[in-house]
Design a protein around this motif. Structure first.
Motif, PDB file in Angstrom:
ATOM      1  N   THR A 150       0.549  -1.256  -0.069  1.00 17.30           N
ATOM      2  CA  THR A 150       0.074  -0.009   0.035  1.00 17.30           C
ATOM      3  C   THR A 150       0.734   1.432   0.140  1.00 17.30           C
ATOM      4  OG1 THR A 150      -1.505  -1.337   1.280  1.00 17.30           O
ATOM      5  CG2 THR A 150      -1.898   1.137   1.159  1.00 17.30           C
ATOM      6  N   PHE A 151       0.656   2.291  -0.542  1.00 15.25           N
ATOM      7  CA  PHE A 151       0.926   3.620  -0.736  1.00 15.25           C
ATOM      8  C   PHE A 151       0.380   4.371   0.364  1.00 15.25           C
ATOM      9  CE2 PHE A 151       1.772   2.823  -5.389  1.00 15.25           C
ATOM     10  CZ  PHE A 151       3.009   2.826  -5.236  1.00 15.25           C
ATOM     11  N   LEU A 211      -3.411   5.198  -0.547  1.00 13.92           N
ATOM     12  CA  LEU A 211      -4.066   5.112  -1.729  1.00 13.92           C
ATOM     13  C   LEU A 211      -4.952   3.793  -1.868  1.00 13.92           C
ATOM     14  CD1 LEU A 211      -1.687   6.352  -4.477  1.00 13.92           C
ATOM     15  CD2 LEU A 211      -3.553   7.684  -3.135  1.00 13.92           C
ATOM     16  N   LYS A 251     -10.094   4.015 -10.313  1.00 14.55           N
ATOM     17  CA  LYS A 251      -8.601   3.732 -10.281  1.00 14.55           C
ATOM     18  C   LYS A 251      -8.167   3.259  -8.801  1.00 14.55           C
ATOM     19  CE  LYS A 251      -5.599   6.695 -13.203  1.00 14.55           C
ATOM     20  NZ  LYS A 251      -6.398   7.881 -14.077  1.00 14.55           N
ATOM     21  N   TYR A 273      -4.686   1.610  -6.443  1.00 16.63           N
ATOM     22  CA  TYR A 273      -3.328   1.460  -6.441  1.00 16.63           C
ATOM     23  C   TYR A 273      -2.533   0.409  -5.859  1.00 16.63           C
ATOM     24  CZ  TYR A 273      -4.552   6.039  -8.091  1.00 16.63           C
ATOM     25  OH  TYR A 273      -5.056   7.115  -8.747  1.00 16.63           O
ATOM     26  N   ARG A 326       1.654  -0.977  -4.544  1.00 12.20           N
ATOM     27  CA  ARG A 326       2.901  -0.738  -4.602  1.00 12.20           C
ATOM     28  C   ARG A 326       3.925  -1.783  -5.217  1.00 12.20           C
ATOM     29  NH1 ARG A 326       7.395  -0.550  -1.651  1.00 12.20           N
ATOM     30  NH2 ARG A 326       8.596   1.325  -1.681  1.00 12.20           N
ATOM     31  N   ASP A 327       3.317  -2.117  -6.633  1.00 12.18           N
ATOM     32  CA  ASP A 327       4.109  -3.221  -7.333  1.00 12.18           C
ATOM     33  C   ASP A 327       5.144  -2.505  -8.219  1.00 12.18           C
ATOM     34  OD1 ASP A 327       2.727  -5.307  -6.116  1.00 12.18           O
ATOM     35  OD2 ASP A 327       1.197  -5.208  -7.381  1.00 12.18           O
ATOM     36  N   ASN A 328       6.272  -3.178  -8.229  1.00 12.98           N
ATOM     37  CA  ASN A 328       7.270  -2.700  -9.450  1.00 12.98           C
ATOM     38  C   ASN A 328       6.640  -2.901 -10.778  1.00 12.98           C
ATOM     39  OD1 ASN A 328       9.554  -1.421  -7.954  1.00 12.98           O
ATOM     40  ND2 ASN A 328       9.915  -3.446  -7.183  1.00 12.98           N
ATOM     41  N   SER A 374       1.138  -2.753 -12.970  1.00 14.25           N
ATOM     42  CA  SER A 374       1.203  -1.288 -13.078  1.00 14.25           C
ATOM     43  C   SER A 374       0.804  -0.842 -11.346  1.00 14.25           C
ATOM     44  CB  SER A 374       0.244  -0.723 -13.844  1.00 14.25           C
ATOM     45  OG  SER A 374       0.141   0.869 -13.835  1.00 14.25           O
ATOM     46  N   PHE A 375       1.421   0.334 -11.047  1.00 14.49           N
ATOM     47  CA  PHE A 375       1.257   0.485  -9.502  1.00 14.49           C
ATOM     48  C   PHE A 375      -0.405   1.467  -9.436  1.00 14.49           C
ATOM     49  CE2 PHE A 375       4.860   3.251 -10.678  1.00 14.49           C
ATOM     50  CZ  PHE A 375       4.334   4.553 -10.554  1.00 14.49           C
ATOM     51  N   ALA A 376      -0.794   1.787 -10.560  1.00 12.36           N
ATOM     52  CA  ALA A 376      -2.115   2.041 -10.715  1.00 12.36           C
ATOM     53  C   ALA A 376      -2.873   1.543 -11.820  1.00 12.36           C
ATOM     54  CB  ALA A 376      -2.035   3.559 -11.057  1.00 12.36           C
ATOM     55  N   HIS A 410      -7.187   0.146 -12.839  1.00 11.48           N
ATOM     56  CA  HIS A 410      -8.540   0.304 -12.760  1.00 11.48           C
ATOM     57  C   HIS A 410      -9.460  -0.937 -12.448  1.00 11.48           C
ATOM     58  CE1 HIS A 410      -6.585   3.159 -15.727  1.00 11.48           C
ATOM     59  NE2 HIS A 410      -7.528   4.034 -15.053  1.00 11.48           N
ATOM     60  N   PHE A 461      -1.368   1.379 -21.676  1.00  8.95           N
ATOM     61  CA  PHE A 461      -2.395   2.103 -21.290  1.00  8.95           C
ATOM     62  C   PHE A 461      -2.429   3.446 -20.950  1.00  8.95           C
ATOM     63  CE2 PHE A 461      -4.732  -2.178 -20.592  1.00  8.95           C
ATOM     64  CZ  PHE A 461      -5.210  -2.203 -21.527  1.00  8.95           C
ATOM     65  N   PHE A 462      -1.010   3.670 -20.245  1.00  6.45           N
ATOM     66  CA  PHE A 462      -0.588   4.685 -19.544  1.00  6.45           C
ATOM     67  C   PHE A 462       0.277   5.535 -20.351  1.00  6.45           C
ATOM     68  CE2 PHE A 462      -1.831   1.721 -16.505  1.00  6.45           C
ATOM     69  CZ  PHE A 462      -3.028   2.025 -15.894  1.00  6.45           C
TER      70      PHE A 462
END
Ligand SMILES: [Zn+2]
Lengths: 707, 377
Positions: free
Chosen positions: B182-183, B197, B223, B225, B227-229, B235-237, B239, B365-366
């Motif tokens: 978690t962030f 987040l 969205k 989130y 905390r994954d590399n 992706s750290f963000a 949907h 996507f980003f």
């Protein structure tokens, strides 16, 4: 958890192949990573969920098999007489155990074996460990790991002779207390970590339930062994393991909740195997300190509740067989015991010590359902009770998106994590950003405080990938802190660069300009009653002068009194920092007030009858002093309050050539329209004269020609 | 016309014709001459010359015949000449008109050949935008659920641990928290609650139930989130769409029926589904939901004959987690767990879009490369 098929069969008869078993396990709650057929036969990779520590040993998986196939679990291999009594005996003279922190350590058993011969393990033992991916160390240590993989309960063996005073003390570590674990690393402990100490309790010989100490480690010189088989509190173990960043097989099992009752059996099993593979003489009996012993909890399950949750039934027989195989010992307790399938049937179950996760009726219902097979519950689509409602701004956002797409903008989605230095470029002064306490990197250290920072990055990506023409928009959020509160605001960000029109067969190329941006924004503004553009922010408005926009090509956008945002060309200073070598246009609008105005405008909109008489247009070619804007011209004309004036538009604009310095030429086009009749030349002439008089006296305009 | 030039410039008497019998060969000769020369009128210019030569008011052949043959003729002969002349005029006028139509048609078709548009050339290209693919998938899923009575709600992305964890039956030090890295936000010293987040859209379940009484049927797009590399599948963000239905009569069968309906609508009627028991602290019973692999049709074998890379030979693809709402959750929102029941699910949109459209890198996507955006107009 690697499950060795042949090992499993020591506990239960498996009526199917390893592959079939794996797919059946997958459908009853044990996630399966795969099945491998190697030198040790079939090995099933079971990905056990965190609520099922009992399945982190072959016995636990065997119990699942027993419930699935309704075959009885086999008895544990028999023990020798020397293992009795379970408590007391010679062992009591050989070791004393003092649990000073019973809230951390609920049980501690100890046995002593003298005269062992530490040597490499026999082949069968090595192979079993290898099949499970555990390295072989020596026979005594290997036995501990073997028993853990078999029964799911971690153990630890000490070199008995290195334990001072033959005394074990289990206590809380003091803050910053240090110890060296058997991997050779010096560890600094948190207060509250359970530590196993010797002698007077001052020396730590193991971090309870996580890893043993280096000082008392089994070596090839070890003659006498002390077997620790204990139970530690799961929460304390997880907390300690996380603080130490030390996650071991033992900490995983204790951390998820080991079976306190299993400690005795695992200790016996371990002693028996050590005698088998390392020889030696077992001291009769065991020390067993068990302050955390608890009576089995009773849990009821009723058919009514099962039906209420699951919507379909399971027979009495199957329900009882399933719960029985899983160790819940169900007993019918309702008054209708004679009636099979009674809707009023109720059972009382006893929570087994290895199933700390099952405490409530719903937990039992899940057990029955998953073993029965979830596919046996017939799917049905329930009828809706109420009308479905979209988000309040759904329509406004849909219209906005539709319009932007019509104008040629492509929607983007971005990750709001940005670099602090990037965010600062666009962040209005006085705004506190939402910084991350634990970012993955500095490049993603803060949540964007504006949408433009992400938009600029997306344009940058495209330019860096040779995509020179881009028109993008994002409907997203910006994140800020106000005190200790977070504020998320919906914003529209717009970005454009390159050509407004690309070179084609029929038209030449034309660069995107501020006028394109303004026109596009005004087309959006029409949805909400029209935008007003101002050179300066309103006093106390949300948007200070945006330093990141070129001061000559920027504007503030208002909707009524609401300061919605800004639009303009990215300043050279910021563009250089981002290494953007072509002109970039950006805009950002707050969407909340826009959506509000959308609905307000829509509801207030009324039909305006079409004029029955023709409109007349007159062009006024004006020479105006620089600084007098078109808005002043339009206002001066409107101020005449001539009802027949329907519109004032700017027709043409130029500077230079025969226009004197300090002036510019503007063609103002005025549209006259009457609802009463066709306008005569005389009337138009009269209006025109008034307009010319007003413009010349009020604005210092010179009339070049009137057409 | 040379052949008749002499005869038509003379009077009948000069030609020695005094009766109808003598007249017939004369008219026949004129008509033959006309028919022979008609072909001369091959385009608009020559047609006009030809028309004037025959029908011209002063010097046209028919005018000359009128002047030389008809007018001086004796009264008895005049009638015969008149009739023959009218017949000739009818023939000439009809043929000349026929010729005009033919010439105009010919002109049009030759002009058509010259001016025809080249349909292989593009028209005027106007810039047109597009919706982001993730937004398209969101919309599609929202539409499916709205059609079966689910309302759409939203919630904050910055959450408190209470809504993200505690009220979802994930107390501090729960092992599941380790899986949801978690962030956290940096807050001023002395802040009342940490902020994080959200790691899933599930906090909105709690926020929704706090606000309303059953029946509840909502979906929550948004969205989330972790905390994954970042890599091709992380992706750290990303949907999610959360779903929640709570009522006095919702069972597991309603849950599986709803999910199956959604999946058939989204992937097509031929897709097979299965529910595997799983574990989430906020649902019980919990399931993982699988669909038959849309790439190999569930066979596990790729078209090339090898193992299907998308499902790794399993024939199934894990789509998302779901389950019946754990009664403990109702305790946090003051619902009576003995009276209500319901289900919840959390669908990963990015993964679903990747599956449906064969995208192998979530990062696209980003990045928002226009070459990607253009592919999904
Ligand atoms: Zn496949």
């Amino acid at each position: 958890m690697k499950v060795v098929y042949d090992w499993l069969k020591e506990f239960v008869d498996v009526p199917v192949s390893a592959e079939e078993l794996a797919s059946r396990l997958a459908l009853t709650g044990t996630n399966i990573g795969g099945v491998e057929n190697g030198p040790h036969g079939a090995v099933i990779d079971a990905e056990v969920t965190s609520n099922r520590p009992d399945c982190l040993g072959h016995l636990g998986i065997a119990r699942e098999v027993s419930a699935i196939y309704k075959t009885a679990l086999k008895k544990l291999p028999s023990t020798t007489g020397k293992l009795e009594p379970a408590v007391g005996g010679d062992a009591l003279q050989k070791v004393r155990v003092d649990i000073q922190a019973p809230e951390l350590c609920g049980r501690f058993t100890a046995r002593v074996i003298r005269g062992v011969k530490i040597q490499p393990s026999p082949q069968w033992l090595k192979e079993r460990l290898e099949a499970c991916g555990v390295a072989s160390i020596n026979n005594v240590v290997d036995v501990s790991n073997y028993v853990m993989l078999e029964l799911g309960h971690p153990l630890h063996s000490f070199d008995y002779d290195k334990i001072r005073d033959q005394r074990i003390v289990v206590r809380r570590a003091s803050a910053q207390e240090k110890t060296r674990t058997l991997d050779g690393v010096e560890r600094v402990l948190d207060a509250g970590t359970a530590v196993v100490c010797d002698g007077d309790g001052s020396r730590v010989v193991g971090i309870g339930g996580i890893m043993g100490g280096a000082d008392t480690e089994i070596s090839f010189a070890t003659k006498n062994v002390l077997i620790e088989c204990a139970w530690f509190d799961p929460i304390a173990i997880r907390r300690a393991a996380r603080a130490l960043r030390l996650h071991t097989e033992a900490s995983t099992r204790f951390g998820r909740g080991a079976d306190p009752e299993m400690a005795g059996a695992a200790s016996r099993r371990s002693a028996e195997l050590i005698l088998q593979v390392a020889g030696g003489e077992l001291q009769n009996g065991a020390v067993d300190e068990y302050p955390g012993k608890q009576a089995a909890r009773k849990i009821r399950v009723t058919r009514t509740e099962f039906l209420r949750v699951m919507g379909a039934d399971v027979s009495d027989k199957e329900l009882e067989a399933t719960l029985g195989a899983l160790g819940f010992a169900p007993v019918r307790i309702d008054d209708h015991r004679g009636a099979a399938g009674s809707l009023l049937a109720a059972w009382e179950c006893a929570q087994p010590s290895w199933r700390a996760d099952v405490e409530r009726e719903i937990d039992l219902i899940e057990e029955i359902a998953r073993i029965h097979g979830l596919d046996k519950f017939p799917p049905r689509l329930p009828a809706a009770r109420a009308g479905a409602v979209r988000l309040p701004h759904f329509e406004a956002e849909a219209r906005l998106r539709e319009r932007l797409i019509g104008l040629g903008y492509r929607e983007i989605l971005t990750i709001p994590h940005v670099a602090e230095e990037r965010d600062e470029l666009f962040r209005p002064s006085g705004v506190a950003p939402a910084r991350l306490a634990n970012p993955l990197s500095e490049e993603a250290g803060v949540l964007r405080s504006t949408g433009t920072v992400s938009m600029a990055a997306s344009l940058e990506w495209n330019l860096n990938h040779s995509q020179r023409n881009a028109r993008l928009f994002e409907i997203g959020r910006q994140y800020r802190l106000v005190g200790e509160e977070s504020v998320e605001t919906r914003v529209l960000s717009i970005g454009a660069t390159g050509e407004a029109r690309e070179q084609g067969l029929y038209d030449g190329a034309r660069d995107f300009t501020f006028a394109d941006l303004k026109g596009d924004l005004d087309a959006i503004g029409m949805l909400a009653g029209g935008f007003r553009w101002e050179a300066k922010a309103s006093d106390g408005g949300n948007h200070a002068e945006p330093e990141w926009l070129n001061p000559a090509k920027r504007g503030h956008i208002f909707l009524g009194k609401e300061d919605l945002g800004v639009a303009g060309q990215l300043s050279r200073r910021v563009a250089d920092k981002l290494k953007l070598r072509q002109e970039v246009f950006l805009a950002e609008l707050a969407l909340g007030p826009f959506y509000c105005a959308y609905y307000g405008t829509k509801n207030a909109r009324r039909y305006e009858p079409l004029p029955r008489f023709p409109a007349v247009e007159r062009d006024f070619s004006l020479l105006l002093p620089e600084g007098v804007h078109f808005s002043a011209v339009a206002e001066a004309i409107r101020a005449l309050a001539i009802r027949e004036i329907a519109a004032v538009e700017a027709g043409d604009l130029f500077r230079g050539r025969n226009v004197p310095a300090g002036k510019y030429s503007l063609l103002a086009r005025v549209k006259f329209q009457s609802h009463e009749g066709t306008l005569t030349d005389a009337q138009i002439g009269e209006f025109s004269a008034k307009i010319v008089a007003a413009l010349t006296t009020q604005l210092g305009a010179q009339l070049r020609a009137s057409v | 016309m040379k052949s008749i030039e002499t005869s038509i410039s003379k009077k009948l008497s000069e030609l020695g014709v005094a009766d109808a019998e003598g007249l017939a060969p004369l008219f026949a000769e004129v008509r033959a001459c006309f028919d022979a020369e008609l072909a001369v009128a091959s385009d608009e210019g020559s047609w006009k010359l030809f028309r004037d030569a025959w029908l011209g008011r002063k010097a046209g052949v028919l005018a000359l015949i009128t002047d030389n043959w008809l007018k001086p003729a004796s009264p008895e002969l005049k009638r015969v000449v008149g009739a023959a002349l009218n017949e000739l005029r009818g023939h000439v006028e009809a043929k000349i008109e026929e010729r005009r139509v033919a010439i105009e048609l010919g002109a049009e078709s030759s002009a058509a050949a010259r001016d025809a548009v080249d349909l292989s050339l593009p028209g005027v290209v106007r810039p047109i935008g597009s919706r982001h693919l993730v937004r398209q998938v969101f919309q599609e899923i929202e539409d499916i659920f709205v059609s079966i009575g689910f309302s759409v709600v939203e919630g904050p992305e910055i959450e408190t641990p209470y809504y993200n964890f505690e009220a979802l039956n994930i107390p501090e030090h729960h092992p599941v928290r380790d899986d949801m890295d978690t962030f956290y936000l940096e807050l001023p010293k002395g802040a009342a609650s940490p902020l994080l987040l959200r790691t899933h859209t599930s906090p909105v379940q709690i926020r929704t139930m706090e606000k309303m009484q059953p029946p509840v049927r909502v979906i929550v797009p948004g969205k989330v989130y972790r905390r994954d590399n970042p890599d091709a599948t992380h992706s750290f963000a990303f949907h999610q769409i959360e779903g929640l239905a709570v009522d006095t009569d919702i069972t597991f069968c309603d849950f599986t029926g709803t999910i199956e309906y959604f999946v058939r609508q989204f992937f097509g009627a031929s897709v097979k589904t299965r529910f595997r028991p799983s574990y989430f602290p906020f649902t019980e019973p919990s399931v993982e939901f699988d669909v038959s692999c849309p790439f190999c049709g569930g066979s596990g074998t790729a078209a090339s004959g090898g193992v299907c890379g998308k499902c790794k030979g399993a024939g199934w693809i894990e789509l998302f987690g779901a389950g019946m709402v754990d009664p403990a959750v109702y305790g946090f929102v003051n619902y009576d767990a003995k009276k209500v029941s319901g289900f919840a699910f959390g669908i990963g949109i990015d993964r679903l879009a990747m599956l449906k459209y064969g995208i192998d890198d979530i990062q696209v996507f980003f990045q928002n490369d226009v070459r990607f955006l253009r592919q999904f107009p």
